[in-house]
Design a protein around this motif. Sequence first.
Motif, PDB file in Angstrom:
ATOM      1  N   ARG A   1       0.571   0.562  -9.900  1.00  0.00           N
ATOM      2  CA  ARG A   1       0.607  -0.085  -8.778  1.00  0.00           C
ATOM      3  C   ARG A   1       1.864  -0.486  -8.141  1.00  0.00           C
ATOM      4  O   ARG A   1       2.006  -1.425  -7.426  1.00  0.00           O
TER       5      ARG A   1
ATOM      6  N   HIS B   1       5.131   3.475  -4.981  1.00  0.00           N
ATOM      7  CA  HIS B   1       4.296   4.458  -4.476  1.00  0.00           C
ATOM      8  C   HIS B   1       5.402   5.297  -3.601  1.00  0.00           C
ATOM      9  O   HIS B   1       4.915   6.432  -3.186  1.00  0.00           O
TER      10      HIS B   1
ATOM     11  N   ARG C   1       1.114  10.606  -7.337  1.00  0.00           N
ATOM     12  CA  ARG C   1       0.141   9.563  -6.533  1.00  0.00           C
ATOM     13  C   ARG C   1      -0.662   8.903  -7.758  1.00  0.00           C
ATOM     14  O   ARG C   1      -0.834   7.775  -7.815  1.00  0.00           O
ATOM     15  N   ASN C   2      -1.179   9.535  -8.760  1.00  0.00           N
ATOM     16  CA  ASN C   2      -1.914   9.044  -9.735  1.00  0.00           C
ATOM     17  C   ASN C   2      -1.228   7.924 -10.630  1.00  0.00           C
ATOM     18  O   ASN C   2      -1.577   6.976 -11.058  1.00  0.00           O
TER      19      ASN C   2
ATOM     20  N   ASP D   1       0.687  -1.413  -0.074  1.00  0.00           N
ATOM     21  CA  ASP D   1      -0.100   0.274   0.002  1.00  0.00           C
ATOM     22  C   ASP D   1       1.014   1.475   0.043  1.00  0.00           C
ATOM     23  O   ASP D   1       1.914   1.233   0.507  1.00  0.00           O
ATOM     24  N   PRO D   2       0.217   2.409  -0.478  1.00  0.00           N
ATOM     25  CA  PRO D   2       1.107   3.601  -0.461  1.00  0.00           C
ATOM     26  C   PRO D   2       1.695   4.204   0.620  1.00  0.00           C
ATOM     27  O   PRO D   2       2.795   4.564   0.726  1.00  0.00           O
TER      28      PRO D   2
ATOM     29  N   GLN E   1      -0.504   4.733  -8.408  1.00  0.00           N
ATOM     30  CA  GLN E   1      -1.586   3.990  -8.220  1.00  0.00           C
ATOM     31  C   GLN E   1      -2.162   3.360  -9.486  1.00  0.00           C
ATOM     32  O   GLN E   1      -2.586   2.306  -9.715  1.00  0.00           O
TER      33      GLN E   1
ATOM     34  N   SER F   1       5.904   8.933  -4.610  1.00  0.00           N
ATOM     35  CA  SER F   1       4.904   9.851  -4.834  1.00  0.00           C
ATOM     36  C   SER F   1       4.658  10.785  -3.623  1.00  0.00           C
ATOM     37  O   SER F   1       3.639  11.374  -3.518  1.00  0.00           O
TER      38      SER F   1
END
Length: 802
Positions: A743, A746, A736-737, A542-543, A740, A749
């Motif tokens: 995937r 992260h 961030r985009n 996860d970020p 994501q 970002s």
Amino acid sequence: MHLSSLAAHYGDLVLKMNFKIVSASLVGNMTDMNGPGVTLQPKRPALSWGVKIRRKLTSVAPFLGKFRPLVGQCCHQCTPESLGRKLLRNAPSLGFQNLLCVNETQTRYRGWLVRRVCCVLFICSRKVHISPAGDRRRRICSTDRVKQVLKSHGEMKGCEEDARVILSLTEISQSSSLIRLVGWLLLKFFSLVFCSVQVNLNHMAALHRAAQLNVPLVYVYVHQSAVDQALISLTLLSHNLRVPYSIYPARVHSTWMRVILQNLGTIFLPDHAATEQEAEAHSLYSPIMTSLVGELLTAGESLSVGMCEESGGGGQWLARIRQAVLDGLVPDVSLVPVGISYDCPPSQSTQPQLCVLSVLRFVLRSLWSADERGGVRIHFSQAFSLKEMCESGKCRVDGRRLLQELLLPAALHNRTDTIFGQKDVSWLLPPSFLPELSQSERQMTIALTLHLMHSVTHSMAVMSTGIVSCLLLHKHRRGVRVGVLCREVCWLLEEVLFRRTDVGFGGSLLNVVYHALSVLHPHLLLAAVPPTGEPLVAARPDPLTLLTLSRHSALLTRIFITEAVGACAVSAMLCEVAGCGGGGGEMEFDVALGQEELTDKSLQLTHLLPVGFIPPCQTAHSFALDAVDSMVRCGILIMEELPRETPVCDFWKRQGVLSWSATDDPNCSSDSECEEADPRSYRLSQPSQCPKLLFFLCSLLSVQLRALCWALECLNLMPFPITESECVIQLHSHLRNKAQLERVHHESSSVQLAGLALRTLMDLGVLMKAEQSEDVCVKISPLFLQPENINRLHQFVSQFLY
């Protein structure tokens, strides 16, 4: 010592550790990783499974006890006289102290009741150095600098109110009762937030020696969390040193908070300014603050200045301190870089409201899961003379060139004749800050800022969470067995100590890994691998997890920056010469890499690095040469030996080089003519496949380089012209985009990387400032309105991504 041989050195030792999943959990006292003599009693297991060890590591790693490096010495090139004073001495018997461990032995009394109020007795026994403030505001207004600016603005409408507000900031003093009360509260507060706060007693002894020189001490640190300044003040108070006046770059609206901070000696921003840039833009603020700094230093007070790595904020206060020395108010000032390392920083915000909320959330989380509390290590580097630093002439930044002049010809036209030179960093102290400064003093302040930023980060200790995070993020992203992780921790630990950087923990290997996994437990995935049931550890995808691990391992990037630059240069050459895209596949990489080409690649990447990464006393070209040499020292590259039919000594003898000359004829041959005419070339030490160490080092810099590449991709999507703050928001949203969408990655970002990408794009000339009404906006320069130039620059940066 080669990096590849160090893992094998501890391989047999770690492989003897047999981990087995059982129903019971680890119980018993654990040695605190942040210093000796402190124990941790877990209230509940930090892991959801238990591990039974058939053979434990009972001995402390030898390099932790006998070969701990002496860190914090001042620069031997810029301040040799300060280094010669030997204020900082290597005395292993002093060891470390946990500030939070206060007992009756630190008081003059003993007994049952004393053990319950020993913290109060300890704080009350501390010596608080308070100088009478007197009518400080009147003295500041009577200085020529302030009288002149007040006279010039006396007839302007509204200036009286602005002058009153700004002058109210100078009504600061220190109350001994309030300092003791806040010191007691901080001890209780930090006991809830951290498991320990360790200080090096060698550094504290050096500070006492520096305080006896009768010159003011100025403590300089880099902003990391909301409690940086509180930790410094508590440490100095606990060791009977003068608590400094501090600069707090934020607005304080609450009346009671303003009163408390002013009686603690805190200088904050006026009400009309939300940032330091807005405050410095006011014509009254700069001269009044300059006079205030001079008044405090004249009274013998200490100061604490925080610096921001992204924006370079804090340099203007160094200029004011330098101005006090030039005006003859004080003969000299001793600068003390302070490195603070966290296992888990509580907050990174500098706004008071956000700071309070973040710290409260951190306290609640610490109370809920006591085993996940991290520790703190504070290093006070050796004090050095500001006057010596400025007068030695060794630390200079004049004569530098713009980054677009250094790199754009190489990026757009494949020319390497223009990459030689030093990068201009005049934005660290823009003309809007202290406009009365001369150009020479402005350049000197920028050089001093660079030097202090590097000194602070170089004195920081590496925490156990940083080592484990670096391995999970950059080497074992898909997971690693605990036995292999222990072996890698030993390898990376010795490499850190080998580079004369201290670590912020001690104890056995078992406790080091257990403590790091306990703190990082919310960000980890744990599983048992059949058939042995050995635990497997991996980072959550996860970020938040990847951003946290990247923040923990950022210091390792600075420590291995020379090797990382060299590895990225090798990777770029492999992509260019051999046509490989990286990845460590079973490909043939038996190609020769020229030294000149490798140096050029390293120099290009060096220019792209943010400020503070390379030593300020070293040129970029010298750093690039060291980066190439580091690849040989690491064992990644080997120098290619050119076959010769005749031995070199016989060839020199036939040419008359080794014959003696009876005269001092300047035209005769010298030893310098004996150098080989052929340039050096290198080959990979493992030509059958790319070594894993190469990709690990490349991955350290890929976080920043990938963010810069993503920022270049989104330029055509942004509504220019926009303000700088809005541009950072837009870049952050795109990063961030992008993460994501793919995937992965992260960690590239964060908002800090968005700010660094904006600064690099402005230095490269991709973005330029434009005046729009009252705001200063940025827009794309005409050269990069053409998409092909953006693509060429993107390819230039992405070549260093493995």
